[in-house]
Design a protein around this motif. Structure first.
Motif, PDB file in Angstrom:
ATOM      1  N   MET A  89      94.406  80.219 230.955  1.00 37.48           N
ATOM      2  CA  MET A  89      95.373  79.643 231.151  1.00 37.48           C
ATOM      3  C   MET A  89      95.423  78.024 230.038  1.00 37.48           C
ATOM      4  O   MET A  89      94.513  77.518 230.401  1.00 37.48           O
ATOM      5  CB  MET A  89      96.224  79.407 232.263  1.00 37.48           C
ATOM      6  CG  MET A  89      97.559  78.741 232.224  1.00 37.48           C
ATOM      7  SD  MET A  89      98.412  79.196 233.609  1.00 37.48           S
ATOM      8  CE  MET A  89      99.648  77.798 233.527  1.00 37.48           C
ATOM      9  N   SER A  90      96.190  78.018 229.138  1.00 37.91           N
ATOM     10  CA  SER A  90      96.063  76.728 228.355  1.00 37.91           C
ATOM     11  C   SER A  90      96.537  75.492 229.238  1.00 37.91           C
ATOM     12  O   SER A  90      97.487  75.665 229.734  1.00 37.91           O
ATOM     13  CB  SER A  90      97.068  76.829 227.191  1.00 37.91           C
ATOM     14  OG  SER A  90      96.827  75.721 226.309  1.00 37.91           O
ATOM     15  N   ARG A  91      95.605  74.638 228.804  1.00 34.68           N
ATOM     16  CA  ARG A  91      95.820  73.022 229.615  1.00 34.68           C
ATOM     17  C   ARG A  91      96.863  72.414 228.698  1.00 34.68           C
ATOM     18  O   ARG A  91      96.512  72.440 227.675  1.00 34.68           O
ATOM     19  CB  ARG A  91      94.739  72.796 230.312  1.00 34.68           C
ATOM     20  CG  ARG A  91      94.328  73.245 231.408  1.00 34.68           C
ATOM     21  CD  ARG A  91      92.909  72.721 231.607  1.00 34.68           C
ATOM     22  NE  ARG A  91      92.106  73.461 232.740  1.00 34.68           N
ATOM     23  CZ  ARG A  91      91.471  74.636 232.735  1.00 34.68           C
ATOM     24  NH1 ARG A  91      91.312  75.319 231.480  1.00 34.68           N
ATOM     25  NH2 ARG A  91      91.070  75.116 233.751  1.00 34.68           N
ATOM     26  N   THR A  92      97.831  71.599 229.323  1.00 35.36           N
ATOM     27  CA  THR A  92      98.604  70.753 228.322  1.00 35.36           C
ATOM     28  C   THR A  92      98.197  69.418 228.672  1.00 35.36           C
ATOM     29  O   THR A  92      97.968  68.726 229.640  1.00 35.36           O
ATOM     30  CB  THR A  92     100.232  70.783 228.683  1.00 35.36           C
ATOM     31  OG1 THR A  92     100.394  72.408 228.543  1.00 35.36           O
ATOM     32  CG2 THR A  92     100.818  70.148 228.018  1.00 35.36           C
ATOM     33  N   ILE A  93      98.108  68.591 227.575  1.00 33.21           N
ATOM     34  CA  ILE A  93      97.815  67.122 227.519  1.00 33.21           C
ATOM     35  C   ILE A  93      98.785  66.272 226.985  1.00 33.21           C
ATOM     36  O   ILE A  93      99.299  66.542 225.694  1.00 33.21           O
ATOM     37  CB  ILE A  93      96.567  66.670 226.963  1.00 33.21           C
ATOM     38  CG1 ILE A  93      95.278  67.609 227.584  1.00 33.21           C
ATOM     39  CG2 ILE A  93      96.159  65.232 226.953  1.00 33.21           C
ATOM     40  CD1 ILE A  93      94.057  67.520 226.906  1.00 33.21           C
ATOM     41  N   LEU A  94      99.311  65.247 227.530  1.00 32.11           N
ATOM     42  CA  LEU A  94     100.424  64.303 226.929  1.00 32.11           C
ATOM     43  C   LEU A  94      99.589  63.020 226.763  1.00 32.11           C
ATOM     44  O   LEU A  94      98.857  62.546 227.274  1.00 32.11           O
ATOM     45  CB  LEU A  94     101.357  64.012 228.026  1.00 32.11           C
ATOM     46  CG  LEU A  94     102.377  62.977 227.877  1.00 32.11           C
ATOM     47  CD1 LEU A  94     103.140  63.087 226.581  1.00 32.11           C
ATOM     48  CD2 LEU A  94     103.286  62.563 228.934  1.00 32.11           C
ATOM     49  N   LEU A  95      99.834  62.717 225.386  1.00 31.97           N
ATOM     50  CA  LEU A  95      99.278  61.529 224.900  1.00 31.97           C
ATOM     51  C   LEU A  95     100.214  60.481 224.450  1.00 31.97           C
ATOM     52  O   LEU A  95     101.188  60.783 223.563  1.00 31.97           O
ATOM     53  CB  LEU A  95      98.362  61.678 223.486  1.00 31.97           C
ATOM     54  CG  LEU A  95      97.906  60.610 222.796  1.00 31.97           C
ATOM     55  CD1 LEU A  95      96.834  59.814 223.715  1.00 31.97           C
ATOM     56  CD2 LEU A  95      97.344  61.208 221.609  1.00 31.97           C
ATOM     57  N   ALA A  96     100.249  59.132 225.073  1.00 29.41           N
ATOM     58  CA  ALA A  96     101.157  58.561 224.961  1.00 29.41           C
ATOM     59  C   ALA A  96     100.456  57.205 224.258  1.00 29.41           C
ATOM     60  O   ALA A  96      99.500  56.641 224.670  1.00 29.41           O
ATOM     61  CB  ALA A  96     101.781  57.718 226.327  1.00 29.41           C
ATOM     62  N   ASP A  97     100.725  56.855 222.814  1.00 24.82           N
ATOM     63  CA  ASP A  97     100.202  55.800 222.217  1.00 24.82           C
ATOM     64  C   ASP A  97     101.323  55.312 220.898  1.00 24.82           C
ATOM     65  O   ASP A  97     101.870  56.273 220.398  1.00 24.82           O
ATOM     66  CB  ASP A  97      99.133  56.449 221.345  1.00 24.82           C
ATOM     67  CG  ASP A  97      98.173  55.322 221.045  1.00 24.82           C
ATOM     68  OD1 ASP A  97      98.790  54.274 220.149  1.00 24.82           O
ATOM     69  OD2 ASP A  97      97.026  55.184 220.852  1.00 24.82           O
ATOM     70  N   ASP A  98     101.797  54.341 220.763  1.00 27.03           N
ATOM     71  CA  ASP A  98     102.725  53.798 219.838  1.00 27.03           C
ATOM     72  C   ASP A  98     102.159  53.957 218.611  1.00 27.03           C
ATOM     73  O   ASP A  98     103.157  53.910 217.530  1.00 27.03           O
ATOM     74  CB  ASP A  98     103.073  52.391 220.463  1.00 27.03           C
ATOM     75  CG  ASP A  98     102.223  51.324 220.512  1.00 27.03           C
ATOM     76  OD1 ASP A  98     101.219  51.523 220.805  1.00 27.03           O
ATOM     77  OD2 ASP A  98     102.582  50.194 219.900  1.00 27.03           O
ATOM     78  N   HIS A  99     101.105  53.997 218.375  1.00 29.70           N
ATOM     79  CA  HIS A  99     100.269  53.955 216.896  1.00 29.70           C
ATOM     80  C   HIS A  99     100.167  55.564 216.453  1.00 29.70           C
ATOM     81  O   HIS A  99      99.604  56.311 216.976  1.00 29.70           O
ATOM     82  CB  HIS A  99      98.957  53.358 216.776  1.00 29.70           C
ATOM     83  CG  HIS A  99      99.043  52.019 216.951  1.00 29.70           C
ATOM     84  ND1 HIS A  99      99.328  51.091 216.299  1.00 29.70           N
ATOM     85  CD2 HIS A  99      98.771  51.100 218.012  1.00 29.70           C
ATOM     86  CE1 HIS A  99      99.363  49.778 216.690  1.00 29.70           C
ATOM     87  NE2 HIS A  99      99.073  49.830 217.937  1.00 29.70           N
TER      88      HIS A  99
END
Length: 140
Positions: free
Chosen positions: A1-11
């Motif tokens: 099952m695919s894992r989800t990653i959230l990346l928070a970066d303003d650049h």
């Protein structure tokens, strides 16, 4: 099952580059340009991992972490600091605040992938992705 990653970066360039690296390793990805977007996306999608910059407009990473940890639906999602300000932050203090790890920018892709795998496991392979989507491979 695919894992989800959230990346928070303003650049935007940093965000795009790291999301591309993660997607190539088989992870589903979400991007946020500020802490408020990160909190909203986290609540809506319940990712397996959040990579969070500290210094962002609208809402900083520490405030976003606090809101993620206060929500019972998102409280158990691991959040990793991803910052260029590593010399000016105290890793032990960040861990005490609820971050699970500190990664410094620029973060080289092999190191990023190694840490992500350590925390949530490997991404989805092409075969697993096909099986997950119900796609049938072409026969040679």
């Amino acid at each position: 099952m695919s894992r989800t990653i959230l990346l928070a970066d303003d650049h935007e360039d940093n965000r795009y580059a790291l999301l591309t690296v993660l997607a190539r390793e088989g992870y589903r990805t979400l991007g946020a340009s500020n802490g408020q977007e990160a909190v909203d996306l986290c609540r809506a999608h319940l990712p397996d991992l959040v990579l969070m910059d500290l210094a962002m407009p609208v809402m900083d990473g520490r405030t976003a972490l606090r809101l993620i940890k206060e929500d019972p639906r998102t409280a158990d999602i691991p959040v990793v600091v991803l910052t260029a300000m590593a010399l000016s932050v105290d890793r032990d203090r960040l861990v005490a605040e609820g971050f699970v790890e500190l990664l410094t920018k620029p973060c080289m892709p092999p190191h990023l992938i190694q840490e992500v795998r350590r925390i949530i496991g490997p991404g989805c392979t092409e075969d697993e992705e096909d099986a997950e989507s119900g796609a049938v491979g072409a026969e040679g």
